[in-house]
Write an enzyme that holds these catalytic residues in place. Sequence first.
Site, mmCIF file in Angstrom:
data_model
loop_
_atom_site.group_PDB
_atom_site.id
_atom_site.type_symbol
_atom_site.label_atom_id
_atom_site.label_comp_id
_atom_site.label_asym_id
_atom_site.label_seq_id
_atom_site.Cartn_x
_atom_site.Cartn_y
_atom_site.Cartn_z
ATOM 1 N N ARG A 238 31.200 38.683 92.720
ATOM 2 C CA ARG A 238 31.695 37.568 94.157
ATOM 3 C C ARG A 238 32.994 39.276 94.892
ATOM 4 N NH1 ARG A 238 35.644 32.840 92.216
ATOM 5 N NH2 ARG A 238 33.770 31.898 91.693
ATOM 6 N N HIS B 80 28.215 29.839 97.776
ATOM 7 C CA HIS B 80 28.788 29.794 96.497
ATOM 8 C C HIS B 80 27.444 28.424 95.512
ATOM 9 C CE1 HIS B 80 30.969 30.139 92.338
ATOM 10 N NE2 HIS B 80 31.573 28.867 92.748
ATOM 11 N N GLN C 100 28.238 27.667 92.075
ATOM 12 C CA GLN C 100 28.681 25.889 92.139
ATOM 13 C C GLN C 100 27.907 25.022 91.743
ATOM 14 O OE1 GLN C 100 32.173 25.652 91.573
ATOM 15 N NE2 GLN C 100 31.294 23.598 90.917
ATOM 16 N N ASP D 92 36.893 20.417 98.034
ATOM 17 C CA ASP D 92 37.272 21.588 97.903
ATOM 18 C C ASP D 92 38.692 22.434 98.715
ATOM 19 O OD1 ASP D 92 37.468 24.541 97.267
ATOM 20 O OD2 ASP D 92 36.006 24.803 98.024
ATOM 21 N N CYS E 227 35.302 21.440 92.332
ATOM 22 C CA CYS E 227 34.741 22.573 91.858
ATOM 23 C C CYS E 227 35.563 23.309 91.276
ATOM 24 C CB CYS E 227 34.366 23.975 93.406
ATOM 25 S SG CYS E 227 34.654 24.356 94.637
ATOM 26 N N ARG F 199 28.940 24.798 84.247
ATOM 27 C CA ARG F 199 28.893 25.923 85.191
ATOM 28 C C ARG F 199 27.757 26.987 84.208
ATOM 29 N NH1 ARG F 199 31.903 27.772 89.311
ATOM 30 N NH2 ARG F 199 30.277 29.636 89.192
HETATM 31 N N1 NVA Z 1 36.618 27.050 98.851
HETATM 32 C C1 NVA Z 1 36.955 28.141 97.543
HETATM 33 C C2 NVA Z 1 36.416 27.964 96.774
HETATM 34 C C3 NVA Z 1 36.797 28.526 94.637
HETATM 35 C C4 NVA Z 1 36.054 28.169 93.718
HETATM 36 C C5 NVA Z 1 37.568 29.829 97.780
HETATM 37 O O1 NVA Z 1 36.406 30.237 98.029
HETATM 38 O O2 NVA Z 1 38.659 30.008 97.829
HETATM 39 N N1 CP Z 2 34.694 27.038 91.126
HETATM 40 C C1 CP Z 2 34.778 28.282 90.285
HETATM 41 O O1 CP Z 2 34.145 29.156 91.058
HETATM 42 O O2 CP Z 2 35.805 28.670 90.222
HETATM 43 P P1 CP Z 2 36.966 30.225 89.971
HETATM 44 O O3 CP Z 2 37.164 30.573 91.073
HETATM 45 O O4 CP Z 2 38.159 29.483 89.001
HETATM 46 O O5 CP Z 2 35.240 30.440 89.421
#
Ligand code: NVA
Ligand code: CP
Length: 306
Positions: free
Chosen positions: A102, A129, A132, A223, A263, A291
């Site tokens: 990540r 992502h 997800q 989101d 998400c 997930r």
């Molecule tokens: N768009 C959000 C998704 C988190 C799971 C982010 O990147 O923070």
């Molecule tokens: N939806 C998602 O990826 O959640 P986290 O950021 O908690 O992993």
Amino acid sequence: MDKLKGRDLLSLADLSSDELKELLQLAAQLKSGQVNLKCNKVLGLLFSKASTRTRISFTVVMYQLGGQVIDLNPNVTQVSRGEPLVDTARVLDRYLDILAIRTFEQKDLEIFANYTQIPVINALTDREHPCQVMADLLTIQECFGHLDGLTLSYFGDGNNVANSLLLGCATVGMNIRIATPPDYLPNMEIVGQAKEIAQGASEVLITNDPQEAVREANVLYTDVWASMGQDSEAKSRIPIFQPYQVNEQLVESAADDVIVLHCLPAHRDEEITDAVIEGERSRVWEQAENRMHAQKALLASLLGSD
Ligand code: NVA
Ligand code: CP
């Protein structure tokens, strides 16, 4: 799913329609207990951003498969002191069987993929992502019994989740509509990829008009308005994104059988109202659970089971 063994998942565009559908089928079989797989391997989690669902679901399912997990928090590795990614990648390649990353830049993920032999999974970048969206599609399939021909409408920021939804929906034959403010469009290269995948057989619509997006939609999705790394913009974005809020009025304008997905984490009464996320159309908790099942199918497929 031997054809996925040894491969990376950097983008949902890495999967053909048949491969994605087979992964979803395996996820459903693992969830129901119809299939039980074992895979005694070691997964590394290299996360430069916060995570609850992704980190914990990957950890739990790797344990369920009989494997082990090492949490490679960049702050306690030499990554935080500037060791080049190309060096870190080549070392981790010799210790681990699979790596989920990540991070911010897609190109950093690609460095790991290029400098390792082991499968590398995108556990979220600024661009995509994919894990997800595999869980999202599993949830939709469970709710409607199929995916083909359904319409998913996304409201808010044209971010990583929106980009992966474009690719995922187009790949499984769903119509995808993205409604964003004019300056917050999804990645236009990905929009082009999604249109190419859909080949006119399903709809790929990018609009600034939430009303245009919502008509007859089977799935409403939103989101956060400011993603990780954009926290300083969070306040100033609120008035810009307000017309794209998923609220009871919007739900009323969709198809009668509509479900609502997010998400998570959610900002209640910003991108989604408390009434909607807690309401009868919401499937966000099933979505979060999925997930695990989707990622278990992915790990077993990329690693091969014992
Ligand atoms: N768009 C959000 C998704 C988190 C799971 C982010 O990147 O923070
Ligand atoms: N939806 C998602 O990826 O959640 P986290 O950021 O908690 O992993």
